[in-house]
Scaffold this motif. Structure first.
Motif, mmCIF file in Angstrom:
data_model
loop_
_atom_site.group_PDB
_atom_site.id
_atom_site.type_symbol
_atom_site.label_atom_id
_atom_site.label_comp_id
_atom_site.label_asym_id
_atom_site.label_seq_id
_atom_site.Cartn_x
_atom_site.Cartn_y
_atom_site.Cartn_z
ATOM 1 N N UNK A 119 -4.466 7.866 -14.855
ATOM 2 C CA UNK A 119 -4.328 9.185 -14.217
ATOM 3 C C UNK A 119 -2.951 9.217 -13.556
ATOM 4 N N UNK A 120 -2.147 10.173 -13.950
ATOM 5 C CA UNK A 120 -0.828 10.343 -13.338
ATOM 6 C C UNK A 120 -0.901 11.426 -12.271
ATOM 7 N N UNK A 121 -0.488 11.096 -11.088
ATOM 8 C CA UNK A 121 -0.534 12.065 -9.969
ATOM 9 C C UNK A 121 0.896 12.462 -9.654
ATOM 10 N N UNK A 122 1.189 13.763 -9.761
ATOM 11 C CA UNK A 122 2.562 14.240 -9.526
ATOM 12 C C UNK A 122 2.615 15.020 -8.228
ATOM 13 N N UNK A 123 3.709 14.895 -7.577
ATOM 14 C CA UNK A 123 3.932 15.655 -6.346
ATOM 15 C C UNK A 123 4.955 16.744 -6.610
ATOM 16 N N UNK A 124 5.094 17.611 -5.645
ATOM 17 C CA UNK A 124 6.050 18.701 -5.794
ATOM 18 C C UNK A 124 7.476 18.162 -5.863
ATOM 19 N N UNK A 125 7.716 17.011 -5.231
ATOM 20 C CA UNK A 125 9.097 16.549 -5.140
ATOM 21 C C UNK A 125 9.465 15.541 -6.232
ATOM 22 N N UNK A 164 -1.916 17.117 0.234
ATOM 23 C CA UNK A 164 -1.237 18.420 0.228
ATOM 24 C C UNK A 164 0.082 18.372 -0.540
ATOM 25 N N UNK A 165 0.613 17.147 -0.740
ATOM 26 C CA UNK A 165 1.875 17.013 -1.469
ATOM 27 C C UNK A 165 1.673 16.948 -2.975
ATOM 28 N N UNK A 166 0.420 16.868 -3.395
ATOM 29 C CA UNK A 166 0.147 16.709 -4.827
ATOM 30 C C UNK A 166 0.212 18.058 -5.519
ATOM 31 N N UNK A 167 0.969 18.059 -6.620
ATOM 32 C CA UNK A 167 1.060 19.301 -7.386
ATOM 33 C C UNK A 167 -0.004 19.339 -8.487
ATOM 34 N N UNK A 168 -0.123 18.259 -9.213
ATOM 35 C CA UNK A 168 -1.137 18.229 -10.262
ATOM 36 C C UNK A 168 -1.418 16.792 -10.685
ATOM 37 N N UNK A 169 -2.441 16.649 -11.484
ATOM 38 C CA UNK A 169 -2.799 15.309 -11.998
ATOM 39 C C UNK A 169 -2.999 15.415 -13.502
ATOM 40 N N UNK A 170 -2.563 14.406 -14.208
ATOM 41 C CA UNK A 170 -2.801 14.406 -15.662
ATOM 42 C C UNK A 170 -3.511 13.133 -16.068
ATOM 43 N N UNK A 171 -4.097 13.217 -17.221
ATOM 44 C CA UNK A 171 -4.958 12.145 -17.717
ATOM 45 C C UNK A 171 -4.393 11.623 -19.034
ATOM 46 N N UNK A 172 -4.246 10.304 -19.142
ATOM 47 C CA UNK A 172 -3.700 9.735 -20.381
ATOM 48 C C UNK A 172 -4.688 8.716 -20.945
ATOM 49 N N UNK A 173 -5.116 8.986 -22.188
ATOM 50 C CA UNK A 173 -6.022 8.052 -22.870
ATOM 51 C C UNK A 173 -5.633 7.966 -24.334
ATOM 52 N N UNK A 174 -5.506 6.744 -24.870
ATOM 53 C CA UNK A 174 -5.339 6.632 -26.319
ATOM 54 C C UNK A 174 -6.731 6.632 -26.968
ATOM 55 N N UNK A 175 -6.780 6.459 -28.267
ATOM 56 C CA UNK A 175 -8.060 6.575 -28.982
ATOM 57 C C UNK A 175 -9.059 5.527 -28.503
ATOM 58 N N UNK A 194 0.846 -1.202 0.000
ATOM 59 C CA UNK A 194 0.000 0.000 0.000
ATOM 60 C C UNK A 194 0.872 1.239 0.000
ATOM 61 N N UNK A 195 0.542 2.159 -0.884
ATOM 62 C CA UNK A 195 1.267 3.430 -0.937
ATOM 63 C C UNK A 195 0.277 4.551 -0.670
ATOM 64 N N UNK A 196 0.694 5.418 0.211
ATOM 65 C CA UNK A 196 -0.203 6.508 0.623
ATOM 66 C C UNK A 196 0.476 7.834 0.317
ATOM 67 N N UNK A 197 -0.284 8.729 -0.314
ATOM 68 C CA UNK A 197 0.274 10.025 -0.704
ATOM 69 C C UNK A 197 -0.632 11.121 -0.143
ATOM 70 N N UNK A 198 -0.046 12.011 0.638
ATOM 71 C CA UNK A 198 -0.851 13.105 1.200
ATOM 72 C C UNK A 198 -1.354 14.023 0.106
ATOM 73 N N UNK A 230 6.854 11.814 -11.324
ATOM 74 C CA UNK A 230 5.635 11.014 -11.524
ATOM 75 C C UNK A 230 5.470 10.099 -10.326
ATOM 76 N N UNK A 231 4.755 10.605 -9.341
ATOM 77 C CA UNK A 231 4.711 9.897 -8.064
ATOM 78 C C UNK A 231 3.843 8.647 -8.097
ATOM 79 N N UNK A 232 2.727 8.756 -8.761
ATOM 80 C CA UNK A 232 1.780 7.632 -8.732
ATOM 81 C C UNK A 232 0.981 7.599 -10.033
ATOM 82 N N UNK A 233 0.758 6.395 -10.546
ATOM 83 C CA UNK A 233 -0.095 6.257 -11.731
ATOM 84 C C UNK A 233 -1.297 5.394 -11.355
#
Lengths: 235, 152
Positions: B114-120, B93-104, B87-91, B123-126
């Motif tokens: 969904x890629x979740x990026x942190x400030x540090x 408040x540490x998340x900077x942004x999230x991006x979405x990836x979809x092919x056709x 199990x991986x837990x990400x606060x 690519x912290x979590x997919x």
């Protein structure tokens, strides 16, 4: 100095692709197997690999011929060929076609590679229900246009005077009171029975019924005659 | 996708197994066609098909149950494994942004990553292959904003 970190994800992607490819190949194999066994040819997996010799079976059986009265019998199995002659005021259903048997006094019917049930007594064939690869009715060949085998049913019983069943008829047990002549081991032992209880076990051979006679020719494992004389012959 | 007041939990979408389901359907239809057309179906054939169907359903469901993602008011959780679990837990408040990836294909069926990026970290979590990923991103962003405003 800049340090660049490159994450290796390609290995995992390749592994996923391998799994997908493997699943697809397995599916193709299973699908091809289904199509081949269901739509093309006779496939017998174990039969082709395990083929034993029948000589041990022949050594453990008794050669048998008999001309007896006609019993009431029901046989289910695969028959190489069934020929019969008779008439009925009813229909013979062959696939989706119906043939009326009342027009001709003696209809001659041949069933090729018949798989199903046949039940008869001295007077009538009460049941013919199964499948055959080919049906010949009074010289006319009737087969299915789309399927390998054709469903066959007699709608009512058929009065008959001839019934012949191919060489590989198997009957587990016949037991009834009968009269006639029994020959065992090529005539080495012959018995005339007169209204006596005859029990035949594991018969394999041909059956012919004509002129009100029930003719068996093949192999058996056991013969018992109870009546005026008590005879018991076993392998 | 299960949505409570403050919690959103997701697993892999079943749409990623569409090809497997189509394979199952193809086998079932071929057996049905053979049966309807009066063909005799070998017992071995039925057993092979039965085993394939059972294994296909078992492995797709096991694979799906293997991953679990949850967004709660404080963190985003990624859990992998059935018997032994990581199990991986990400606060939030540490998340900077999230991006979405979809092919056709994924866009047509409305699932994706969904890629979740942190400030540090770059690519912290997919969050992989989930249904309606845009809704997940919206929910995540709303929770993240709320967590950050509560902290401030």
């Amino acid at each position: 100095m800049e340090i660049e970190y490159i994450k290796k994800e390609h290995g995992r992607h390749r592994s996923n692709h391998h799994w997908k490819f493997l699943v697809f190949v397995i599916f193709l194999g299973v699908f091809s197997f289904v199509i081949y066994t269901s739509f093309y040819g006779d496939f017998d997996f174990t039969g082709n690999i395990i083929q034993g010799s029948d000589s041990s079976q022949e050594e453990k059986s008794i050669q048998f011929q008999a001309d007896l009265t006609i019993p009431q019998l029901s046989i289910e199995g695969n028959f190489d060929r069934i020929e019969l002659r008779g008439n009925s005021g009813s229909f013979l259903q062959v696939g989706d076609q119906r043939f009326y048997l009342g027009n001709v006094t003696n209809n001659y019917i041949t069933l090729n590679e018949y798989d199903g049930e046949i039940a008869f007594n001295e007077e009538k064939i009460s049941v013919i229900e199964g499948k055959a690869t080919g049906v010949i009715i009074n010289g006319i060949l009737v087969t299915s246009q789309t399927k390998e085998t054709t469903k066959i049913t007699f709608e009512n019983s058929l009065s008959y005077d001839l019934l012949e069943m191919g060489n590989e008829v198997s009957i587990k047990k016949i037991s009834y009171v009968t009269s006639g002549l029994i020959n065992v081991e090529d005539g080495k032992n012959a018995f005339v029975v007169n209204e006596e209880q005859v029990t035949i076990n594991d018969f394999k051979g041909s059956i012919q019924i004509s002129n009100k006679k029930f003719r068996l020719d093949g192999q058996i494992s056991d013969l018992e005659i109870l009546g005026n004389k008590n005879v018991n012959i076993k392998v | 996708m299960k949505k409570g007041f403050d919690k959103l939990s997701v697993r892999n979408s079943r749409k990623i197994y569409l090809i497997v389901y189509l394979m199952i359907l193809a086998l079932v239809i071929s057996i049905a066609v053979a049966k309807i057309s009066g063909r005799e179906i070998d017992e071995l054939t039925l057993k092979v098909v039965g085993v394939f169907l059972i294994l296909a359903i078992f492995f797709t469901e096991s694979h799906r149950l293997n991953t679990y993602y949850e967004v709660n008011p404080h963190s985003i959780i990624a859990s992998k494994g059935i018997f032994s679990r990581t199990t991986r837990r990400l606060d939030l408040v540490a998340i900077s942004d999230a991006n979405l990836r979809q092919n056709l294909w994924e866009r047509m069926l409305n699932y994706g990553d969904v890629g979740v990026r942190t400030f540090s970290d770059d690519s912290a979590m997919v969050i992989k292959k989930i249904n309606n990923p845009s809704m997940f991103v919206d929910f995540l962003e709303a929770k993240t904003r709320r967590a950050k405003s509560q902290r401030n």
